[in-house]
Design an enzyme around this catalytic site. Structure first.
Site, PDB file in Angstrom:
ATOM      1  N   CYS A 114       0.718  -1.334  -0.088  1.00  0.00           N
ATOM      2  CA  CYS A 114      -0.384   0.020  -0.340  1.00  0.00           C
ATOM      3  C   CYS A 114       0.777   1.410   0.280  1.00  0.00           C
ATOM      4  O   CYS A 114       0.407   2.833  -0.401  1.00  0.00           O
ATOM      5  CB  CYS A 114      -0.953  -0.041   1.059  1.00  0.00           C
ATOM      6  SG  CYS A 114      -2.159  -1.539   0.872  1.00  0.00           S
ATOM      7  N   HIS A 251      -3.330   7.642   1.720  1.00  0.00           N
ATOM      8  CA  HIS A 251      -3.597   6.158   1.619  1.00  0.00           C
ATOM      9  C   HIS A 251      -5.078   5.414   1.716  1.00  0.00           C
ATOM     10  O   HIS A 251      -5.441   5.871   3.064  1.00  0.00           O
ATOM     11  CB  HIS A 251      -2.584   4.957   1.962  1.00  0.00           C
ATOM     12  CG  HIS A 251      -3.529   3.246   1.955  1.00  0.00           C
ATOM     13  ND1 HIS A 251      -3.580   2.996   0.304  1.00  0.00           N
ATOM     14  CD2 HIS A 251      -3.176   2.644   2.624  1.00  0.00           C
ATOM     15  CE1 HIS A 251      -4.041   1.810   0.651  1.00  0.00           C
ATOM     16  NE2 HIS A 251      -3.764   1.436   1.866  1.00  0.00           N
ATOM     17  N   ASN A 281     -10.049  -0.006  -0.903  1.00  0.00           N
ATOM     18  CA  ASN A 281      -8.810   0.067  -0.370  1.00  0.00           C
ATOM     19  C   ASN A 281      -8.071  -0.770  -1.810  1.00  0.00           C
ATOM     20  O   ASN A 281      -8.042  -1.078  -2.075  1.00  0.00           O
ATOM     21  CB  ASN A 281      -7.973  -0.536   0.226  1.00  0.00           C
ATOM     22  CG  ASN A 281      -6.605  -0.897   1.240  1.00  0.00           C
ATOM     23  OD1 ASN A 281      -5.842  -0.196  -0.261  1.00  0.00           O
ATOM     24  ND2 ASN A 281      -6.713  -1.093   2.163  1.00  0.00           N
TER      25      ASN A 281
END
Length: 324
Positions: A114, A251, A281
């Site tokens: 990520c 993020h 996500n």
């Protein structure tokens, strides 16, 4: 004078298939309310069977090139952040290079889960300031739906697919924090924390792609502190503070992490770009996706100061300070 890597274009791509929270109610013991309350996610996009990470990355790249008014052969390098490549090798970057019809330059992938896009931006910046490249396509692209365990309600509801891209170009700056472009970066990792977020497969272990595994609560506690710390460190490197920031572009993992980090930094949510409700996500794709959406909505304007920060498996985390 100081050479800077300046953003010249931004774009994104999302698969056509939209998956609402209700989709998971027939698969695992969950509900729309449970997902929204714990993550802020309302929907996400899943790639079609024939949609790969490289294809989505190429579409995002085309959008960024169009925004910059450039052609593929104007680009010297492609840096792709991904944890879900089409194949073990070659790199997704070289596949995108071919897909774009780019006949010059070079490409490579960066894998920091990520946090991948922050690491990719930092690598691209180094290529530019060192004179190795004048223009670099930086892409985050993921098909996380391929590695989800649809029996694990703690993880399968959180992730989605998509891609985002930036075009960076070398420009001379005055060497001040008022320059346009990437001003600073801060990168970190700690391999002792691997068990908090990992995939239980791999070429040299199981010879399968495996499924994503996550320890949610411990990861949450690590994320808020580390994200706030890395953002402040990156800002301090160029004599800036949280008060100077126009937009935090985090993020997009979880609304609670986003809110917790903003609170710790003392930045109101009105100055935080949030797209997690629509995309879930998307790992390394989430920051460029959020930047592209915010730019299209008129939020991010030329001259704005942005801090992009992310944390992912490894654990790996970092932040980049950019003046748009």
């Amino acid at each position: 004078m100081t050479l800077r890597a300046v953003v010249k274009g931004v774009g994104h791509y999302l698969p056509e298939r939209v998956v609402p929270n209700s989709y998971f109610e027939d698969i695992v013991d969950t509900s729309d309310e449970w997902i929204r309350t714990r993550s802020g996610i309302e929907r996400r996009h899943f790639a079609a069977e024939d949609e790969t990470t490289s294809k989505m990355g190429a579409d995002a790249a085309r959008a960024a090139l169009a925004d910059a008014g450039l052609e593929p052969d104007d680009i010297d390098a492609i840096v792709v952040a991904t944890s879900t490549p089409d194949l073990t090798f070659p790199s997704v970057a070289t596949m995108i290079q071919n897909e774009l019809g780019m006949t010059r330059g070079f490409g490579f992938d960066v894998q920091a889960v990520c946090a991948g896009f922050v690491f990719a931006l930092t690598n691209a910046n180094a290529l530019i300031v060192s004179g190795q490249a004048k223009r670099v396509l930086v892409i985050g692209a993921e098909t996380f739906s391929r590695i989800l365990d649809m029996k694990d309600r703690a993880t399968c509801v959180l992730f989605g697919d998509g891609a985002g891209a930036l075009v960076l170009e070398a420009e001379e700056g005055a060497g001040a924090n008022t320059d346009r472009g990437i001003l600073s970066a801060d990168l970190n990792s700690d391999g002792r924390l691997r068990e908090m977020l990992y995939v239980d497969g791999g070429v040299s272990t199981t010879q399968t792609s495996g499924h994503l595994r996550m320890q949610g609560n411990p990861l949450f506690r690590q994320a808020v502190g580390k994200l706030a710390q890395t953002a402040e460190t990156a800002l301090s490197k160029v004599g800036l503070t949280d008060d100077d920031v126009n937009w935090i572009v985090p993020h997009q993992a979880n609304i609670r992490i986003i809110q917790g980090t903003a609170k710790k930094l003392g930045v109101p949510m009105e100055r935080v770009v949030v797209t997690v409700q629509d995309h879930g996500n998307t790992s390394a794709a989430s920051i460029p996706l959020a930047m592209s959406v915010a730019r299209a909505e008129g939020k991010i304007k030329d001259g704005d100061l942005l801090v992009a920060e992310a944390i992912g498996g490894g654990l790996a985390w970092g932040a980049v300070v950019i003046r748009w």
